[in-house]
Design an enzyme around this catalytic site. Sequence first.
Site, PDB file in Angstrom:
ATOM      1  N   TRP A 144       0.885  -1.175   0.000  1.00 60.11           N
ATOM      2  CA  TRP A 144       0.000   0.000   0.000  1.00 60.11           C
ATOM      3  C   TRP A 144       0.914   1.213   0.000  1.00 60.11           C
ATOM      4  O   TRP A 144       1.798   1.317   0.846  1.00 60.11           O
ATOM      5  CB  TRP A 144      -0.862  -0.042   1.268  1.00 60.11           C
ATOM      6  CG  TRP A 144      -1.866   1.049   1.392  1.00 60.11           C
ATOM      7  CD1 TRP A 144      -2.774   1.444   0.446  1.00 60.11           C
ATOM      8  CD2 TRP A 144      -2.102   1.868   2.547  1.00 60.11           C
ATOM      9  NE1 TRP A 144      -3.545   2.453   0.954  1.00 60.11           N
ATOM     10  CE2 TRP A 144      -3.166   2.735   2.231  1.00 60.11           C
ATOM     11  CE3 TRP A 144      -1.520   1.947   3.809  1.00 60.11           C
ATOM     12  CZ2 TRP A 144      -3.656   3.671   3.128  1.00 60.11           C
ATOM     13  CZ3 TRP A 144      -2.005   2.871   4.711  1.00 60.11           C
ATOM     14  CH2 TRP A 144      -3.068   3.727   4.370  1.00 60.11           C
ATOM     15  N   ASP A 226      -0.185  -4.693   9.895  1.00 60.97           N
ATOM     16  CA  ASP A 226      -1.214  -3.812   9.372  1.00 60.97           C
ATOM     17  C   ASP A 226      -2.397  -4.697   9.011  1.00 60.97           C
ATOM     18  O   ASP A 226      -2.306  -5.535   8.108  1.00 60.97           O
ATOM     19  CB  ASP A 226      -0.692  -3.071   8.131  1.00 60.97           C
ATOM     20  CG  ASP A 226      -1.730  -2.120   7.556  1.00 60.97           C
ATOM     21  OD1 ASP A 226      -2.850  -2.043   8.112  1.00 60.97           O
ATOM     22  OD2 ASP A 226      -1.426  -1.456   6.548  1.00 60.97           O
ATOM     23  N   LYS A 262     -13.008  -1.091   6.205  1.00 66.31           N
ATOM     24  CA  LYS A 262     -13.528  -2.038   5.203  1.00 66.31           C
ATOM     25  C   LYS A 262     -14.505  -3.022   5.830  1.00 66.31           C
ATOM     26  O   LYS A 262     -15.584  -3.242   5.305  1.00 66.31           O
ATOM     27  CB  LYS A 262     -12.398  -2.837   4.565  1.00 66.31           C
ATOM     28  CG  LYS A 262     -11.106  -2.079   4.400  1.00 66.31           C
ATOM     29  CD  LYS A 262     -11.026  -1.266   3.141  1.00 66.31           C
ATOM     30  CE  LYS A 262      -9.857  -0.322   3.226  1.00 66.31           C
ATOM     31  NZ  LYS A 262      -9.525   0.310   1.982  1.00 66.31           N
TER      32      LYS A 262
END
Length: 416
Positions: A144, A226, A262
Amino acid sequence: VAPPGAMSVFREVTLAAPVAVFKLTEDFNNDPFPDKVNLGVGAYRTDESKPWVLPVVKKVEKIIAHDDRLNHEYLPILGLPEFRSSASKIVLGDDSSAIQEDRVGAVQCLGGTGALKIGAEFLKRFYNGNNNTKTPVYVSAPTWENHNDLFISAGFEDIRPYSYWDAEKRGLDFSGFLGNLESCPERSIFVLHACAHNPTGTDPSQEQWKQIAEVMKRRKLFVFFDSAYQGFATGSLEKDAWAVRYFVSMGFEMFCAQSFSKNFGLYNERVGNLTIVARNSDLLKRVLSQMEKIVRITWSNPPTQGARLVAVTLNSPDLFAEWKDNVRTMADRVLLMRSQLKAKLRTLGTPGTWDHITNQIGMFSFTGLNPKQVEYLIKERHVYLMASGRINMCGLTSKNIDYVAKCIHEAVTKVQ
Ligand SMILES: Cc1ncc(COP(=O)(O)O)c(C=O)c1O
Ligand SMILES: *[C@@H]1O[C@H](CO)[C@@H](O)[C@H](O)[C@H]1NC(C)=O
Ligand SMILES: *[C@@H]1O[C@H](CO)[C@@H](O)[C@H](O)[C@H]1NC(C)=O
């Protein structure tokens, strides 16, 4: 009106490049083509291409709206207490001995990004007990894109990629990854994607995680997980937390940045949680006291609404069950789109096996389409995807999947 000849104090400011994924959405929005498709943005979409407010979130919003005991006073700096220690403990699990030993703590943060940011700022100030900006921070290649800049902005000077993606075999470059773990300086910081790796959709197996943990322990490497897609990899929160739980059970001190953007569909509420696992409760207390100072100068106090929504949901067995069901609905739709896209490409006889579409997990697929093919899809066919070839599987619907498969087929066969 400025006096003649006055120069702006901003004259040396250069124009920053737009953030790629938001630029793509802007281009998509400006495209008048009726059958355009957006496979760029990292957010869930229904089969009607619409954002989805989770039914459980709608329900809890009403509960909160009708609860006259609630107010809008400042939260504690470290966050809403019920959020920071929800009964269900979804990353670590109810039975985590580290929690029972009172050496796990949390900071409510502004999304997963905020959790990474506060963690990075803390590490910059205190990791190894000194101001060691030279400590290398390793991020996966690719990752990312925010990981790099975020650690740089915290003051780390040495951000390095670790091998992750093997483009040839469209899978994990495990020996390269292990090689980096073995050869990096001791005590380096490693950012690991807890599950559903962004952008490759490729995670290590449990056996591979065990080997990664073994090397990291031996070489005293710092683990910064993460976890932005818990639930999206397998549909099960427990299975998706396996790696994090395994590392905790192996006695690591570590951080884990959790995002609820999400899996709760709370993108704009900015709900994140930074878990801190320390050797003992005294160390934890000291770390949290310093985290409090960092939060104080960063956003001072976190916002309430999203954290309340999550805490109310997790602390009620019924609502928790309903949420898990909502998560499964999203994960199942992604799985369905994966199998259909692969089947359609096979029917069309598109060169390649396309097994990687169904082998990969989570929201994204790393298609292997090259930048020229991506450009063809965007410019000629109005199918928008990241230059890396990453597609968001939820951008596919039963209505557009035939069109997308046909366009991918064209891109692969016409453009080299
Ligand atoms: C790998 C990864 N980490 C962190 C985040 C940040 O999530 P949030 O929107 O909660 O800040 C994202 C969001 O796209 C992500 O993909
Ligand atoms: C935040 O992290 C702490 C520590 O891991 C955990 O106990 C708590 O349940 C987490 N909060 C949420 C909402 O997951
Ligand atoms: C940390 O390092 C930076 C850069 O070398 C320096 O400017 C700063 O004063 C240091 N801070 C402390 C607390 O030592």
